[in-house]
Design a protein around this motif. Structure first.
Motif, PDB file in Angstrom:
ATOM      1  N   GLY A   1       0.802  -1.210   0.000  1.00  0.00           N
ATOM      2  CA  GLY A   1       0.000   0.000   0.000  1.00  0.00           C
ATOM      3  C   GLY A   1       0.835   1.260   0.000  1.00  0.00           C
ATOM      4  O   GLY A   1       2.036   1.247   0.291  1.00  0.00           O
TER       5      GLY A   1
ATOM      6  N   ALA B   1      -8.436  -4.659  -4.096  1.00  0.00           N
ATOM      7  CA  ALA B   1      -7.844  -3.347  -4.347  1.00  0.00           C
ATOM      8  C   ALA B   1      -8.712  -2.328  -3.610  1.00  0.00           C
ATOM      9  O   ALA B   1      -9.898  -2.176  -3.925  1.00  0.00           O
ATOM     10  CB  ALA B   1      -7.788  -3.036  -5.834  1.00  0.00           C
TER      11      ALA B   1
ATOM     12  N   ASP C   1       0.308   5.837   0.636  1.00  0.00           N
ATOM     13  CA  ASP C   1      -0.573   6.952   0.967  1.00  0.00           C
ATOM     14  C   ASP C   1       0.198   8.255   0.868  1.00  0.00           C
ATOM     15  O   ASP C   1       1.420   8.288   1.008  1.00  0.00           O
ATOM     16  CB  ASP C   1      -1.182   6.778   2.363  1.00  0.00           C
TER      17      ASP C   1
ATOM     18  N   GLY D   1     -14.307   4.767   1.183  1.00  0.00           N
ATOM     19  CA  GLY D   1     -13.658   4.371  -0.060  1.00  0.00           C
ATOM     20  C   GLY D   1     -14.373   3.240  -0.763  1.00  0.00           C
ATOM     21  O   GLY D   1     -15.564   3.002  -0.537  1.00  0.00           O
TER      22      GLY D   1
ATOM     23  N   ASP E   1      -5.330   6.960   0.118  1.00  0.00           N
ATOM     24  CA  ASP E   1      -4.680   5.712   0.502  1.00  0.00           C
ATOM     25  C   ASP E   1      -5.071   4.606  -0.474  1.00  0.00           C
ATOM     26  O   ASP E   1      -6.262   4.432  -0.774  1.00  0.00           O
ATOM     27  CB  ASP E   1      -5.106   5.337   1.925  1.00  0.00           C
ATOM     28  N   LEU E   2      -4.100   3.890  -0.997  1.00  0.00           N
ATOM     29  CA  LEU E   2      -4.353   2.780  -1.912  1.00  0.00           C
ATOM     30  C   LEU E   2      -3.679   1.528  -1.370  1.00  0.00           C
ATOM     31  O   LEU E   2      -2.486   1.538  -1.064  1.00  0.00           O
ATOM     32  CB  LEU E   2      -3.821   3.085  -3.314  1.00  0.00           C
ATOM     33  N   THR E   3      -4.443   0.422  -1.262  1.00  0.00           N
ATOM     34  CA  THR E   3      -3.921  -0.833  -0.727  1.00  0.00           C
ATOM     35  C   THR E   3      -4.322  -1.987  -1.641  1.00  0.00           C
ATOM     36  O   THR E   3      -5.459  -2.046  -2.118  1.00  0.00           O
ATOM     37  CB  THR E   3      -4.467  -1.095   0.690  1.00  0.00           C
TER      38      THR E   3
ATOM     39  N   GLY F   1      -9.271   1.558  -2.305  1.00  0.00           N
ATOM     40  CA  GLY F   1      -8.959   2.980  -2.393  1.00  0.00           C
ATOM     41  C   GLY F   1      -9.781   3.751  -1.383  1.00  0.00           C
ATOM     42  O   GLY F   1     -11.002   3.567  -1.313  1.00  0.00           O
TER      43      GLY F   1
ATOM     44  N   ASN G   1     -13.773  -0.987  -2.038  1.00  0.00           N
ATOM     45  CA  ASN G   1     -12.993  -2.217  -1.948  1.00  0.00           C
ATOM     46  C   ASN G   1     -13.442  -3.154  -3.069  1.00  0.00           C
ATOM     47  O   ASN G   1     -14.566  -3.662  -3.056  1.00  0.00           O
ATOM     48  CB  ASN G   1     -13.199  -2.881  -0.587  1.00  0.00           C
TER      49      ASN G   1
END
Length: 381
Positions: free
Chosen positions: A123, A164, A125, A184, A138-140, A166, A186
């Motif tokens: 991830g 994924a 951020d 966000g 934030d991206l994971t 966001g 998912n």
């Protein structure tokens, strides 16, 4: 200021932090603390034992059949570090172990167990100051290392699907408290329903202690592509192999959870924490409680000056001590201490010998003045 080299970045992406069956068990990580000149390495254990499932209609729940159970223990190793100004990356790996027991009317009770590395996570951020708040995109990405198939006979230890996530995190930081909220999307592969994660959290600071609580959850915003086969899966998969619980791979799930935690910052290098969670309400997913504890090691490379011990003029602009607000977890507020010196130059204590010489010189000067006065008076007479 980029301080991570190729070796450090490679190490950073080798391990992770993403805890709990579906949600984080270290919820304060969603504050996205800054890590100037250091790596935060975390190790944690988490245990959960759902005792029922939220019904498909929502809010109500049904207990597991007598004698049935599902228990999950996870061990996580994670790391978070900064690779450029206000830009962080984090990564993690999880080992999961589960046991379950099922009592079916037509079959004798049997126990199942399964353990393995269940997922890795990557991830990033970015912290964006905006007036009195911080905006943190934030991206994971979560990559499963096990498969959770509703048609299999394997006990579930993870979601078993690529994800994924966001999010946008909004954070307010002050000396004695911090607040944050997020929302966000998912995305799941394998035709699973997409979800909307959301939450609010807050934390108070008292000396070396932090106390926090949150309310967080997720809701399905699309339909599972295999929704028509849900009645069959309930009978042929969830009950026989997961103790009738639905901790993973549920159809169109929704959950609202609350967490409480405390963290003790024993030094600039170590922090200890414990957390507990409880599922408040939900839809078509396992319900229960959980708790965990862990250690955070704040590692600072020797060649990099620690911001908390460096001269203020040596720090990058975003690391300068701030009176109103700081994006760092351990800001250096010594320059604002009411008893401390505001000068950039340390106060120098006077030499005792110099002080004595000055005192003697003053006495000699007084004596000389008195003698001159008497001599002048006698001459006039």
């Amino acid at each position: 200021m980029n301080w991570l080299g190729t070796k450090e970045v490679t190490t950073l992406f080798a391990v992770t932090l993403f805890l709990g069956p579906r949600l984080q068990a270290a919820p304060f990580e969603d504050f996205k603390f800054g890590t100037p000149g250091r790596l935060d390495v975390l190790f944690q254990g988490f245990y959960t034992a759902p005792d029922s499932n939220f019904d498909k209609s929502g809010n109500t729940f049904t207990g597991l059949p007598a004698g049935d159970f599902y228990k999950l223990t996870t061990l996580d190793l994670g790391v978070r570090g900064r690779i450029d100004t206000n830009w962080h990356v984090h990564a993690s790996a999880r080992y999961a172990a589960a046991t379950a027991q099922t009592n079916l009317p037509s079959l004798p009770a049997f126990n199942k167990a399964n353990s393995n590395f269940s997922q890795i996570e990557f991830g990033t951020d970015l912290t964006i100051p905006a007036e009195s708040i911080l905006l943190i995109p934030d991206l994971t990405v979560i990559v499963p290392t096990v498969s959770t198939d509703r048609s299999s006979t394997e006990l579930a230890i993870g979601e078993g699907a690529f994800q994924a996530i966001g999010r946008l995190i909004i954070r307010l930081e002050r000396r004695s408290y911090r607040l944050a909220g997020f929302a966000g999307i998912n995305y799941f592969d394998k035709g699973r329903a997409m979800e909307l994660p959301y939450g609010i959290l807050g934390e108070l600071t008292s000396g070396r202690w932090n106390f926090g609580a949150d309310l967080r959850g997720y809701s399905s915003i699309s339909n599972d592509s295999d929704l028509a086969n849900e009645p069959t899966a309930n009978i042929s998969y969830f009950c026989p192999f997961d103790g009738c619980a639905k901790p993973f791979a549920a159809y169109n799930p929704a959950l609202l959870q609350t967490d409480i935690w405390f963290r003790y910052n024993s030094s600039k290098s170590y922090s200890f924490f414990a957390a507990a969670s409880y599922d408040v309400t939900g839809t078509n997913v396992a319900r229960g409680w959980g708790f965990g504890a862990g250690l955070i090691f704040h590692w600072t490379p020797r060649e990099y000056p620690s911001p908390s011990h460096s001269h203020p003029q040596m720090l990058a602009p975003e690391e300068q001590p701030q009176f109103e607000e700081s994006i760092e977890e351990f800001p250096d507020q010594r320059n604002f201490s009411p008893t401390g010196s505001r000068s950039m130059t340390p106060d120098v204590a006077p030499n005792p010998e110099v002080k004595i010489k000055k005192s003697l010189q003053n006495e000699l000067n007084k004596t000389e003045i008195q003698i001159d006065s008497k001599t002048k008076k006698n001459t006039e007479e």
